[in-house]
Design an enzyme around this catalytic site. Structure first.
Site, mmCIF file in Angstrom:
data_model
loop_
_atom_site.group_PDB
_atom_site.id
_atom_site.type_symbol
_atom_site.label_atom_id
_atom_site.label_comp_id
_atom_site.label_asym_id
_atom_site.label_seq_id
_atom_site.Cartn_x
_atom_site.Cartn_y
_atom_site.Cartn_z
ATOM 1 N N PRO A 2 -3.308 4.443 -2.411
ATOM 2 C CA PRO A 2 -2.724 4.639 -1.081
ATOM 3 C C PRO A 2 -2.149 5.971 -0.397
ATOM 4 O O PRO A 2 -1.404 5.688 0.441
ATOM 5 C CB PRO A 2 -1.872 3.545 -0.826
ATOM 6 N N GLU A 3 -2.481 7.102 -0.609
ATOM 7 C CA GLU A 3 -1.907 8.193 0.396
ATOM 8 C C GLU A 3 -3.041 8.554 1.356
ATOM 9 O O GLU A 3 -4.142 8.103 0.794
ATOM 10 C CB GLU A 3 -1.105 9.285 -0.315
ATOM 11 N N LYS A 54 -2.992 7.456 6.804
ATOM 12 C CA LYS A 54 -2.935 6.206 5.935
ATOM 13 C C LYS A 54 -3.433 5.152 6.406
ATOM 14 O O LYS A 54 -3.255 3.758 5.964
ATOM 15 C CB LYS A 54 -1.355 6.039 5.475
ATOM 16 N N ASN A 183 4.529 9.190 -1.313
ATOM 17 C CA ASN A 183 5.577 9.704 -2.291
ATOM 18 C C ASN A 183 5.111 10.844 -3.215
ATOM 19 O O ASN A 183 6.010 11.904 -3.562
ATOM 20 C CB ASN A 183 6.105 8.533 -3.141
#
Length: 409
Positions: A2-3, A54, A183
DNA sequence: CGTCCACGTCTAC
DNA sequence: TAGACCTGGACGG
């Protein structure tokens, strides 16, 4: 997955796998999902995808075949429907045969063929979400990868907002301004810019203009204006298009897209390429701290003035390669060796009142040896010091720093 | 076995 | 600024 890069790669995957495929019938949601049902059904429709930061948007387009009246009578939809997805921590798309449905396939689109195939939104942790008839979430800013100019303007014109009083590493996760950064990207971006993670965002961003030499339009424009333009500066500009922080927010994620794999996906056969690409996140020898939201920030050198004075650095584990990984898309399957990246352990000690001994005795004992000593490390700091020393074991042997020895290829 | 950790939002006190 | 929301892999005992 997920990024931003993973979401975009997911949209490319859907477009590639579903090109020319006819889907049919209703969209099926798993029993356990709490996301909304998707009120769409059609005798024949196709699927295309697009991404922004995203989020991924699927467009289901009915193919005109029968008379409109017949379709209406059959309860079918005749207009396209957009469904906007957010992937949470573990979402991704997969196109498989019906009997190979992945576990946790929470939303499914069935093809019209005999032995049908299924496009599934898979999401083990179920933090992901979708919205039928959805639009790009209004509170999210422009995509850092594909709306660079707007992204940059949005940040530059709001630098005086209170949001930018926070440390830069935390602001980089604010999707209102940095849609697509997550992150691992914030760590990689800050590492490349040599900016300490806990410096006020305002401080590092004020002074940046709405344009930079990153524009494809006149790449070297600013550069030529620069008065001095030492050879070194020029070199940097040319090498990295310009490396101001906002530019890196654009180029770094695009590098991941261009790796051609699946991005952050340990189960992927291409994961070693991604691993080799990482310079800071999960890299042996880097420091870690919990930011004010409890998220782990990976960095090198000085943490910066706004570093939490209480947070402990979490201890990370290794990354092991799922041997099995049958990944379609294969193509290259060389290099199968064990990939496990050794994790270092805590870096910064976090002040903690040393007066009271007692707490975590064992802990402090081990920290004693491989610890800190370098709260500084401004930057240069070649990644050589075999700082790892650390506990007896490990030994990190040789300065293997760069875990992932560029296997084959 | 149990604990800790993970690519991210959300909403509630 | 905390939890809540979840599953699963790595690691420790």
């Amino acid at each position: 997955m997920p990024e931003g890069p993973e979401l975009h790669l997911a949209s490319l995957y859907v477009n590639r796998m579903c090109e020319g495929v006819l889907f049919s019938g209703p969209v099926i949601k798993s029993e356990v999902s709490k996301n909304p049902d998707v009120p769409f059904t059609s005798e024949a429709y196709c699927i295309t995808a697009a991404s922004r930061g995203k989020e991924v948007k699927l467009t289901l387009t009915p193919i005109k075949t029968d008379e409109p009246k017949q379709r209406v009578k059959a309860g079918q939809v005749e207009h396209p429907m957009d469904i906007v997805f957010r992937f949470g921590m573990s979402g991704y798309f997969r196109f498989t045969s019906e009997d190979e449905l992945p576990k946790h396939a929470h939303l499914r689109f069935y093809s019209k063929e005999k032995p049908c195939r299924v496009l599934s939104f898979v999401d083990p942790r179920r933090f992901g979400s979708w919205e039928p008839n959805g639009t790009w979430q209004p509170s999210r800013g422009p995509c850092v990868m594909f709306e660079y100019k707007k992204f940059r303007e949005n940040v530059v014109t709001h630098v005086s907002d209170r949001a930018f009083d926070r440390p830069i590493c935390e602001v980089l996760l604010n999707q209102k301004y940095f849609n697509g950064i997550g992150n691992y990207l914030r760590a990689e971006i800050l590492f490349r810019s040599n900016i300490p993670p806990f410096v006020a965002a305002k401080t590092v961003l004020e002074g940046l203009g709405p344009d930079d030499s990153c524009q494809n339009e006149n790449p070297m424009k600013n550069e030529s204006d620069t008065k001095k333009t030492s050879v070194r500066t020029k070199k940097k500009l040319m090498t990295h298009q310009t490396d101001d922080l906002l530019s890196l927010c654009h180029t770094v994620p695009l590098e991941v897209v261009n790796l051609g794999g699946k991005g952050y996906d340990p189960a992927s056969g291409d994961f070693s390429d991604f691993e080799a690409w990482l310079q800071c996140y999960y890299v042996d020898g880097m420091k870690t701290l919990r930011d004010h939201n409890g998220r782990t920030i990976w960095f090198r050198g000085d943490p910066g003035p706004m570093a939490p004075k209480d947070s402990k650095s979490p201890k990370a584990k290794k990354w092991a390669k799922k041997d099995d990984d049958h990944d379609y898309t294969n193509k290259k399957k060389g290099a199968r060796e064990r990939k496990t990246r050794i994790k270092q352990e805590g870096g910064m000690k976090t002040p903690k009142k040393e007066k009271d001994a007692g707490l975590e005795e064992a802990e402090s004992k081990r920290r004693k040896l491989g610890e800190t000593h370098e709260v500084n490390t401004p930057q240069r700091e070649t990644r050589s010091n075999a700082r790892r020393r650390k506990t007896s074991s490990v030994g990190v042997t040789a300065g293997s720093q760069r875990r992932t020895m560029r296997t084959t290829r």
